[in-house]
Design an enzyme around this catalytic site. Structure first.
Site, PDB file in Angstrom:
ATOM      1  N   HIS A  87      -1.506 -13.606   3.249  1.00 46.70           N
ATOM      2  CA  HIS A  87      -1.295 -12.167   3.034  1.00 46.70           C
ATOM      3  C   HIS A  87      -1.895 -11.632   1.735  1.00 46.70           C
ATOM      4  O   HIS A  87      -1.724 -10.462   1.407  1.00 46.70           O
ATOM      5  CB  HIS A  87       0.191 -11.792   3.108  1.00 46.70           C
ATOM      6  CG  HIS A  87       1.007 -12.351   1.964  1.00 46.70           C
ATOM      7  ND1 HIS A  87       1.549 -13.607   1.991  1.00 46.70           N
ATOM      8  CD2 HIS A  87       1.364 -11.825   0.776  1.00 46.70           C
ATOM      9  CE1 HIS A  87       2.215 -13.832   0.886  1.00 46.70           C
ATOM     10  NE2 HIS A  87       2.113 -12.761   0.105  1.00 46.70           N
TER      11      HIS A  87
HETATM   12  C1  UD1 Z   1       4.032  -7.572  -0.921  1.00 50.78           C
HETATM   13  C2  UD1 Z   1       3.908  -7.914  -2.389  1.00 50.78           C
HETATM   14  C3  UD1 Z   1       3.438  -9.363  -2.543  1.00 50.78           C
HETATM   15  C4  UD1 Z   1       4.340 -10.301  -1.774  1.00 50.78           C
HETATM   16  C5  UD1 Z   1       4.456  -9.859  -0.332  1.00 50.78           C
HETATM   17  C6  UD1 Z   1       5.465 -10.715   0.373  1.00 50.78           C
HETATM   18  C7  UD1 Z   1       3.257  -6.106  -3.928  1.00 50.78           C
HETATM   19  C8  UD1 Z   1       2.128  -5.516  -4.703  1.00 50.78           C
HETATM   20  N1  UD1 Z   1       2.922  -7.065  -3.058  1.00 50.78           N
HETATM   21  O1  UD1 Z   1       2.731  -7.641  -0.346  1.00 50.78           O
HETATM   22  O2  UD1 Z   1       3.464  -9.719  -3.906  1.00 50.78           O
HETATM   23  O3  UD1 Z   1       3.810 -11.596  -1.851  1.00 50.78           O
HETATM   24  O4  UD1 Z   1       4.903  -8.482  -0.273  1.00 50.78           O
HETATM   25  O5  UD1 Z   1       5.346 -10.639   1.752  1.00 50.78           O
HETATM   26  O6  UD1 Z   1       4.381  -5.726  -4.109  1.00 50.78           O
HETATM   27  N2  UD1 Z   1       3.702  -3.596   6.453  1.00 50.78           N
HETATM   28  C9  UD1 Z   1       4.262  -3.437   7.688  1.00 50.78           C
HETATM   29  N3  UD1 Z   1       5.603  -3.601   7.812  1.00 50.78           N
HETATM   30  C10 UD1 Z   1       6.415  -3.924   6.782  1.00 50.78           C
HETATM   31  C11 UD1 Z   1       5.834  -4.072   5.522  1.00 50.78           C
HETATM   32  C12 UD1 Z   1       4.474  -3.915   5.357  1.00 50.78           C
HETATM   33  O7  UD1 Z   1       3.577  -3.144   8.663  1.00 50.78           O
HETATM   34  O8  UD1 Z   1       7.635  -4.073   6.982  1.00 50.78           O
HETATM   35  C13 UD1 Z   1       2.233  -3.456   6.320  1.00 50.78           C
HETATM   36  C14 UD1 Z   1       1.787  -2.041   5.958  1.00 50.78           C
HETATM   37  O9  UD1 Z   1       0.569  -1.814   6.614  1.00 50.78           O
HETATM   38  C15 UD1 Z   1       1.544  -2.158   4.468  1.00 50.78           C
HETATM   39  C16 UD1 Z   1       1.055  -3.594   4.318  1.00 50.78           C
HETATM   40  O10 UD1 Z   1       1.782  -4.326   5.280  1.00 50.78           O
HETATM   41  O11 UD1 Z   1       0.605  -1.235   4.000  1.00 50.78           O
HETATM   42  C17 UD1 Z   1       1.270  -4.186   2.937  1.00 50.78           C
HETATM   43  O12 UD1 Z   1       2.646  -4.072   2.536  1.00 50.78           O
HETATM   44  P1  UD1 Z   1       3.011  -4.033   0.976  1.00 50.78           P
HETATM   45  O13 UD1 Z   1       4.462  -4.101   0.804  1.00 50.78           O
HETATM   46  O14 UD1 Z   1       2.286  -2.937   0.289  1.00 50.78           O
HETATM   47  O15 UD1 Z   1       2.347  -5.353   0.417  1.00 50.78           O
HETATM   48  P2  UD1 Z   1       2.393  -6.843   0.969  1.00 50.78           P
HETATM   49  O16 UD1 Z   1       1.001  -7.243   1.312  1.00 50.78           O
HETATM   50  O17 UD1 Z   1       3.458  -6.953   1.997  1.00 50.78           O
HETATM   51  N1  UDP Z   2       8.753 -16.732   5.497  1.00 50.16           N
HETATM   52  C1  UDP Z   2       9.456 -16.452   6.670  1.00 50.16           C
HETATM   53  N2  UDP Z   2       8.758 -16.176   7.814  1.00 50.16           N
HETATM   54  C2  UDP Z   2       7.403 -16.185   7.860  1.00 50.16           C
HETATM   55  C3  UDP Z   2       6.679 -16.463   6.670  1.00 50.16           C
HETATM   56  C4  UDP Z   2       7.390 -16.717   5.492  1.00 50.16           C
HETATM   57  O1  UDP Z   2      10.680 -16.464   6.666  1.00 50.16           O
HETATM   58  O2  UDP Z   2       6.834 -15.924   8.937  1.00 50.16           O
HETATM   59  C5  UDP Z   2       9.512 -16.967   4.258  1.00 50.16           C
HETATM   60  C6  UDP Z   2       9.185 -18.240   3.525  1.00 50.16           C
HETATM   61  O3  UDP Z   2       9.975 -19.321   3.993  1.00 50.16           O
HETATM   62  C7  UDP Z   2       9.527 -17.880   2.090  1.00 50.16           C
HETATM   63  C8  UDP Z   2       9.186 -16.404   2.009  1.00 50.16           C
HETATM   64  O4  UDP Z   2       9.149 -15.924   3.352  1.00 50.16           O
HETATM   65  O5  UDP Z   2      10.925 -18.042   1.872  1.00 50.16           O
HETATM   66  C9  UDP Z   2       7.827 -16.210   1.358  1.00 50.16           C
HETATM   67  O6  UDP Z   2       7.454 -14.876   1.463  1.00 50.16           O
HETATM   68  P1  UDP Z   2       5.941 -14.391   1.380  1.00 50.16           P
HETATM   69  O7  UDP Z   2       5.030 -15.513   1.674  1.00 50.16           O
HETATM   70  O8  UDP Z   2       5.852 -13.166   2.214  1.00 50.16           O
HETATM   71  O9  UDP Z   2       5.826 -13.901  -0.127  1.00 50.16           O
HETATM   72  P2  UDP Z   2       5.452 -14.618  -1.523  1.00 50.16           P
HETATM   73  O10 UDP Z   2       6.374 -15.761  -1.717  1.00 50.16           O
HETATM   74  O11 UDP Z   2       4.006 -14.993  -1.458  1.00 50.16           O
HETATM   75  O12 UDP Z   2       5.639 -13.539  -2.514  1.00 50.16           O
END
Ligand code: UD1
Ligand code: UDP
Length: 348
Positions: free
Chosen positions: A205
Site C-alpha cells: 500500500h
Molecule cells: C494510511 C496511512 C499509512 C498506513 C496505512 C495503513 C497516512 C498518510 N497514511 O495509508 O501510513 O500505513 O493507512 O493501512 O496516514 N480508501 C478506501 N477505503 C477506506 C480507506 C481508504 O477506499 O476505508 C482508499 C481511498 O481511495 C483513499 C486511499 O484508500 O484515498 C488511501 O487512504 P488514506 O487513508 O489516505 O491512506 P492509506 O494509503 O490508507
Molecule cells: N492486516 C489485516 N488485514 C489485511 C492486511 C493487514 O488485518 O488484509 C493487519 C496486519 O495484521 C497488521 C495491520 O493490519 O496488524 C497492518 O496494517 P497496514 O499494513 O495497513 O499498515 P502499516 O502497519 O503499514 O501502517
C-alpha cells in the site's frame, strides 16, 4: 483523568486494542476513543473492532479520504470541535498516520499534553509521509513511549529529554500475542483453499509501490514469476485496488496464475494467514513486526525501514523494489524449500 485515545487507520485499531485493554479498569482513569474516520470501509475499520473485541468508538469524526492537506486539516478542525465539547486531560496517539499528527497538533495548541505510543521510529526517508508525521508528532508529545531501543536513541539524538522517553515494547505485538490462539481457530486457509507452509502472502500500500502504473507493473511481473512457483495470497488494500482499476491493470493482475487476490482480510484471518505462510512479501510496517514475532520470513519491498529490529533480531529482509532479480530469486528459492515454521516467538 480523562484520556482520549485516537485511532484513524487500520494499524491504529490493532495498537489501541492493547492500550484499551491495559487502561480499562484502572481507577481514576476514564478512556474515550475517537475514531477520525480516515479509514471507513467495513473491512478497513468496523471489522477490526469486532475481531479485537472492542466497543465501537464513542466518537467518529467521519473525515474520510482526501489529499494530505485536506485530510489532516479535516481531522484538526473536527477534533478541535470535539475538544470544545469534551474536557480532556490527555490525548494518546499511536503510530504515524495523518490522524496521529493532526490530533497531536490540535491538542498541544490547546495546552493538552500528548502521549505518543510508538515514538522514536525513523526511516530517515523524507519521501515517506509517515516519516514527517512521526517526527512532528514526537516533537509535539510530552510522553514518548518507544517500542524498541533504537527509538530511544533516535529521540535522544534529536534532543528529547531522557525523562520523557519510556521504553515500553511493542503494542502491535501485544495484540498479536493476545489474539494468536483465537486466530488459529479461524479456518481462513480452508476458505482460501491453501495449505499451511505452501503459499506466500503479499500486502502492498505504499505510494511508492502502488501509486504509479510503472511501479505497479514492474512488481506485478515479478509476482507473476513467483506465483508460478508458489500460490500468493494477496489481500488488496483499497489504495492498491484503486490504482489497479484506474491504471487498467486489473485484468493483467487477474490473469496471473497463482496470484489469489482478495479484499482486505479481517485481523484474525490475516494473522492466521501470516503465521502459516511460507513467506510474506510486504511494504507494511506492522506486518514486518508481526512476521518477526511469528518467525515467518518477510521480504520488505521498500528501500528502508523504520523498524530495524525486525532485521537485526527478526526475520525481515529489506529488498527494495527496483532490483527485482535479487528478491525474486530469494522468493523462488524459499518457495522450493520445505520448511515448517509456524512457531510463535515469545522470547522477545
Ligand atoms: C494510511 C496511512 C499509512 C498506513 C496505512 C495503513 C497516512 C498518510 N497514511 O495509508 O501510513 O500505513 O493507512 O493501512 O496516514 N480508501 C478506501 N477505503 C477506506 C480507506 C481508504 O477506499 O476505508 C482508499 C481511498 O481511495 C483513499 C486511499 O484508500 O484515498 C488511501 O487512504 P488514506 O487513508 O489516505 O491512506 P492509506 O494509503 O490508507
Ligand atoms: N492486516 C489485516 N488485514 C489485511 C492486511 C493487514 O488485518 O488484509 C493487519 C496486519 O495484521 C497488521 C495491520 O493490519 O496488524 C497492518 O496494517 P497496514 O499494513 O495497513 O499498515 P502499516 O502497519 O503499514 O501502517
Amino acid at each position: 483523568m480523562r484520556v482520549v485515545l485516537i485511532a484513524g487507520a487500520r494499524p491504529n485499531f490493532v495498537k489501541i486494542a492493547a492500550l484499551k485493554a491495559a487502561l480499562s479498569g484502572r481507577s481514576g482513569v476514564e478512556v474515550l476513543t475517537v475514531h477520525t474516520g480516515q479509514h471507513y470501509d467495513d473491512e478497513m475499520s468496523a471489522a477490526f473492532f469486532r475481531d479485537l473485541e472492542m466497543d465501537e468508538p464513542e466518537w467518529n469524526l467521519g473525515v474520510g479520504s482526501g489529499s494530505h492537506a485536506v485530510q489532516t486539516a479535516g481531522v484538526m478542525t473536527r477534533f478541535d470541535a470535539f475538544l470544545d465539547e469534551v474536557a480532556t486531560d490527555m490525548v494518546a496517539v499511536v503510530g504515524d498516520v495523518n490522524s496521529t499528527v493532526a490530533c497531536s497538533l490540535t491538542a498541544v495548541k490547546r495546552g493538552i499534553p500528548v502521549a505518543h505510543v510508538e515514538a522514536g521510529l525513523r526511516s530517515f526517508d523524507w519521501e515517506m509521509p509517515e516519516e514527517i508525521n512521526r517526527l512532528v508528532t514526537d516533537r509535539l508529545s510530552s510522553l514518548l513511549f518507544t517500542p524498541s531501543r533504537d527509538g530511544d536513541e533516535n529521540l535522544k539524538k534529536e534532543g528529547r529529554p531522557a525523562e520523557a522517553i519510556h521504553f515500553v515494547g511493542n503494542v502491535m505485538v501485544d495484540t498479536l500475542l493476545r489474539f494468536r490462539d483465537k486466530a488459529a481457530q479461524a479456518n481462513v486457509l480452508g476458505r482460501l483453499g491453501v495449505a499451511a507452509g505452501e503459499y506466500a502472502v503479499l500486502t502492498l500500500h505504499r505510494p511508492r509501490n502502488v501509486d504509479t502504473r510503472e511501479a505497479f507493473v514492474g512488481l506485478l511481473d515479478a509476482f507473476a514469476e513467483v506465483a508460478g512457483r508458489i500460490p500468493i495470497v494477496y489481500p488488496m488494500h483499497p489504495r492498491s485496488s484503486r490504482t489497479l482499476t484506474e491504471a487498467g491493470l486489473l485484468e493483467r493482475a487477474e490473469a496471473i496464475s497463482g496470484l489469489m487476490m482478495t479484499g482486505p482480510l479481517g485481523y484474525l484471518d490475516f494473522i492466521e494467514l501470516e503465521a502459516r505462510a511460507r513467506f510474506v512479501m510486504t511494504d507494511s510496517g506492522g506486518v514486518q513486526e508481526e512476521t518477526t514475532v511469528l518467525g515467518v520470513p518477510c521480504l520488505t519491498l521498500r528501500p528502508n525501514t523504520e523498524r530495524p529490529v525486525t532485521i537485526t533480531e527478526g526475520t525481515n529482509t529489506l529488498v527494495g523494489t527496483r532490483g527485482y532479480t535479487r528478491w525474486r530469486s530469494w522468493a523462488l528459492r524459499t518457495s522450493a524449500r520445505a520448511v515448517g515454521r509456524t512457531r510463535v516467538r515469545t522470547d522477545r
